[in-house]
Scaffold this motif. Structure first.
Motif, short mmCIF file in Angstrom:
data_model
loop_
_atom_site.label_atom_id
_atom_site.label_comp_id
_atom_site.label_asym_id
_atom_site.label_seq_id
_atom_site.Cartn_x
_atom_site.Cartn_y
_atom_site.Cartn_z
N ILE A 151 0.80 -1.24 0.00
CA ILE A 151 0.00 0.00 0.00
C ILE A 151 0.83 1.27 0.00
CG2 ILE A 151 -2.07 -1.00 1.06
CD1 ILE A 151 -1.09 0.22 3.74
N GLY A 152 2.12 1.13 -0.12
CA GLY A 152 2.97 2.33 -0.23
C GLY A 152 3.18 3.04 1.09
N ASP A 153 3.22 4.35 1.02
CA ASP A 153 3.72 5.14 2.14
C ASP A 153 2.61 5.55 3.11
OD1 ASP A 153 5.56 6.47 3.64
OD2 ASP A 153 5.39 8.34 2.50
N LYS A 154 2.21 4.64 3.95
CA LYS A 154 1.22 4.95 5.00
C LYS A 154 1.92 4.90 6.36
CE LYS A 154 -2.44 5.42 2.45
NZ LYS A 154 -3.45 4.48 2.07
N THR A 155 1.34 5.57 7.34
CA THR A 155 1.92 5.55 8.68
C THR A 155 1.87 4.13 9.25
OG1 THR A 155 1.17 7.79 9.06
CG2 THR A 155 1.75 6.51 11.01
N ILE A 156 3.01 3.66 9.73
CA ILE A 156 3.08 2.33 10.36
C ILE A 156 3.60 2.51 11.78
CG2 ILE A 156 4.24 0.09 10.35
CD1 ILE A 156 4.49 0.35 7.29
N ILE A 157 2.90 1.93 12.74
CA ILE A 157 3.35 2.01 14.13
C ILE A 157 3.32 0.61 14.75
CG2 ILE A 157 3.00 3.10 16.39
CD1 ILE A 157 1.31 5.24 14.95
N PRO A 158 4.48 0.10 15.17
CA PRO A 158 4.45 -1.15 15.93
C PRO A 158 4.01 -0.84 17.36
CG PRO A 158 6.64 -0.67 15.01
CD PRO A 158 5.85 0.59 14.94
N VAL A 159 3.09 -1.63 17.89
CA VAL A 159 2.58 -1.36 19.24
C VAL A 159 2.48 -2.67 20.03
CG1 VAL A 159 1.16 0.63 18.52
CG2 VAL A 159 0.13 -1.65 18.62
N SER A 160 2.43 -2.50 21.34
CA SER A 160 2.04 -3.61 22.21
C SER A 160 0.95 -3.09 23.12
CB SER A 160 3.22 -4.12 23.03
OG SER A 160 2.72 -4.95 24.07
N SER A 161 -0.24 -3.58 22.95
CA SER A 161 -1.35 -3.09 23.78
C SER A 161 -1.21 -3.55 25.21
CB SER A 161 -2.69 -3.59 23.21
OG SER A 161 -2.85 -3.13 21.90
N THR A 162 -0.61 -4.73 25.42
CA THR A 162 -0.51 -5.23 26.78
C THR A 162 0.58 -4.50 27.58
OG1 THR A 162 0.76 -7.05 25.87
CG2 THR A 162 -1.50 -7.52 26.46
N SER A 163 1.73 -4.24 26.94
CA SER A 163 2.78 -3.50 27.67
C SER A 163 2.57 -1.99 27.55
CB SER A 163 4.16 -3.88 27.13
OG SER A 163 4.38 -3.25 25.88
N GLY A 164 1.76 -1.58 26.62
CA GLY A 164 1.50 -0.14 26.43
C GLY A 164 2.50 0.52 25.50
N HIS A 165 3.46 -0.27 24.97
CA HIS A 165 4.50 0.31 24.13
C HIS A 165 3.91 0.95 22.86
CE1 HIS A 165 8.79 0.65 23.17
NE2 HIS A 165 8.37 0.61 21.91
N ASN A 166 4.26 2.22 22.68
CA ASN A 166 3.84 3.01 21.50
C ASN A 166 2.35 3.35 21.44
OD1 ASN A 166 6.26 3.59 20.32
ND2 ASN A 166 6.15 2.04 18.73
N LEU A 167 1.61 3.04 22.48
CA LEU A 167 0.18 3.41 22.44
C LEU A 167 0.02 4.93 22.40
CD1 LEU A 167 -1.76 0.91 24.76
CD2 LEU A 167 -1.58 0.95 22.27
N ASP A 168 0.94 5.64 23.08
CA ASP A 168 0.87 7.11 23.03
C ASP A 168 1.13 7.61 21.61
OD1 ASP A 168 0.30 7.31 25.70
OD2 ASP A 168 2.40 7.47 26.31
N VAL A 169 2.06 6.95 20.93
CA VAL A 169 2.36 7.34 19.54
C VAL A 169 1.13 7.12 18.67
CG1 VAL A 169 3.87 6.91 17.55
CG2 VAL A 169 4.78 6.70 19.88
N PHE A 170 0.47 5.99 18.90
CA PHE A 170 -0.76 5.69 18.16
C PHE A 170 -1.81 6.76 18.42
CE2 PHE A 170 -4.97 3.60 18.99
CZ PHE A 170 -5.44 3.67 17.68
N VAL A 171 -2.00 7.09 19.69
CA VAL A 171 -3.04 8.07 20.05
C VAL A 171 -2.73 9.42 19.42
CG1 VAL A 171 -4.06 9.35 21.99
CG2 VAL A 171 -3.76 6.89 22.16
N ARG A 172 -1.46 9.83 19.50
CA ARG A 172 -1.09 11.11 18.88
C ARG A 172 -1.36 11.08 17.38
NH1 ARG A 172 3.30 11.14 22.39
NH2 ARG A 172 4.70 10.25 20.85
N GLY A 173 -1.03 9.95 16.78
CA GLY A 173 -1.20 9.83 15.33
C GLY A 173 -2.67 9.82 14.92
N ILE A 174 -3.51 9.26 15.77
CA ILE A 174 -4.90 9.07 15.36
C ILE A 174 -5.78 10.28 15.68
CG2 ILE A 174 -5.86 7.92 17.45
CD1 ILE A 174 -6.39 6.66 13.94
N VAL A 175 -5.48 10.96 16.79
CA VAL A 175 -6.33 12.11 17.14
C VAL A 175 -5.54 13.40 17.22
CG1 VAL A 175 -8.16 10.84 18.31
CG2 VAL A 175 -6.17 11.56 19.61
N GLY A 176 -4.26 13.31 16.92
CA GLY A 176 -3.43 14.51 16.89
C GLY A 176 -3.23 15.13 18.26
N ALA A 177 -3.39 14.33 19.31
CA ALA A 177 -3.24 14.89 20.66
C ALA A 177 -1.82 14.68 21.18
CB ALA A 177 -4.22 14.23 21.61
#
Lengths: 199, 137
Positions: free
Chosen positions: A173-199
């Motif tokens: 799909i080319g150049d789309k935002t990719i974020i590796p996350v771990s929902s259980t450890s919480g890793h990168n969830l903040d990055v996901f949230v910032r990316g999705i709602v711009g907060a």
């Protein structure tokens, strides 16, 4: 009311991601959030779990909102709007849903005009090799609808796996935002949230 | 739908023990049941486990467990906190390769195996409109 569609193959971690990030989204944006959860089974387990955790949830069991339950989905979006008056509705389709068809269904929505619709596609990092082998075409179909791709369960795989996944997604799909996350450890969830709602 | 070649089965298992079973023991039985479902599906020739998930609801407690991979590892949200004399489990199996009748058999066999002897167990098929109750003991 904005909408985020959190889609991905069966067992990719959609429910866990939503349960572990919804507080972060509402906490950082102050947005009121409601959920629509679609389960293929006759009793919607995921919706019941979310309701139990105190989230404003409406369930759509017994089918798939991308096809058989399409009209019910439109009614449910309207009901969610009238019942909860959310700023944001998060939709969790069943793991076999085609997100493009959900977006097509939403074109027929006749309630109050919606804001932005964002589609997040989850790819299970643990099962990636197995899914590429057994489900490549369906998986690719889901990826084509993505505004953002999350590699879930990243804490259970090595760097090489994440690189393989990135190569696959980029070539698909080319150049789309990719974020590796771990929902259980919480890793990168903040990055996901910032990316999705711009907060 | 992105695929249509899967088979799904949903059932409600009502387990009754002769006396209250400690919380940890019931938790172990539930996890063994879920893991057993995955392993038996694989043994029976499933091509891919989509998602095997279950939910036990009682009062304020909710335990949701799932298996998604061939290693049959069970992930649970929530645990039993109090001893149980009975357990009501809703299980959903969605996989590729087996027919529904295979899953009906696997769920019944795993239920019998995991929740030890001296119990009563009934299984209700939730996928059919006219409910069919299988009384196993």
């Amino acid at each position: 009311m904005d909408m985020i569609i959190v889609a991905g193959f069966l067992g990719s971690g959609k429910t866990t991601l939503i349960l572990n990030s919804v507080d972060k989204i509402s906490g950082s944006t102050g947005k009121k959030i409601a959920l629509i959860v679609n389960d293929f089974g006759s009793i919607g387990i995921d919706g019941k779990v979310m309701e139990k955790y105190g989230l404003n949830t409406l369930e759509l069991p017994r089918g798939c909102i991308c096809c058989t339950l399409g009209p019910n989905f439109l009614d449910t979006v309207r009901t969610v709007h009238d019942k909860f008056h959310p700023d944001l509705v998060i939709v969790e389709p069943s793991g076999i849903a085609d997100p493009d068809s959900i977006l097509a269904t939403m074109e027929h929505y006749q309630g109050r005009p919606l804001g932005k619709i964002t589609t997040v596609i989850l790819l299970d990092a643990v099962r990636f090799p197995l899914l590429v082998q057994a489900m490549k075409i369906p998986m690719t179909k889901q990826l084509h609808a993505a505004d953002m791709v999350l590699f879930t369960k990243m804490d259970e795989v090595d760097e090489a796996r994440l690189k393989d996944m990135e190569a696959f997604v980029r070539s698909t799909i080319g150049d789309k935002t990719i974020i590796p996350v771990s929902s259980t450890s919480g890793h990168n969830l903040d990055v996901f949230v910032r990316g999705i709602v711009g907060a | 739908m992105i695929t249509e070649d899967f088979a799904a089965y949903a059932a409600r298992l009502r387990i009754g023990f002769q006396s209250a079973v400690p919380a940890d023991e019931v938790q172990g039985m539930l996890e063994s049941f879920m893991s057993g479902l995955a392993m038996d599906c694989l043994e029976a020739g499933t091509r891919l486990i989509g998602h095997i998930k279950c939910m036990v609801e009682s009062g304020d407690e909710i335990i949701a467990c799932s298996v998604t991979y061939h290693d049959a590892r069970v992930r649970c949200r929530g645990r039993f906190e109090t001893p149980r004399k009975e357990v009501d489990i809703i299980v959903n199996v969605l996989q590729y390769g087996l027919k529904k009748k295979d899953m009906v058999r696997i769920v019944a066999e795993c239920g019998r195996r995991s929740f030890v002897s001296n119990v009563s167990m009934s299984i209700e098929d939730l996928e059919i409109e006219e409910k069919e109750l299988i009384q196993l003991s």
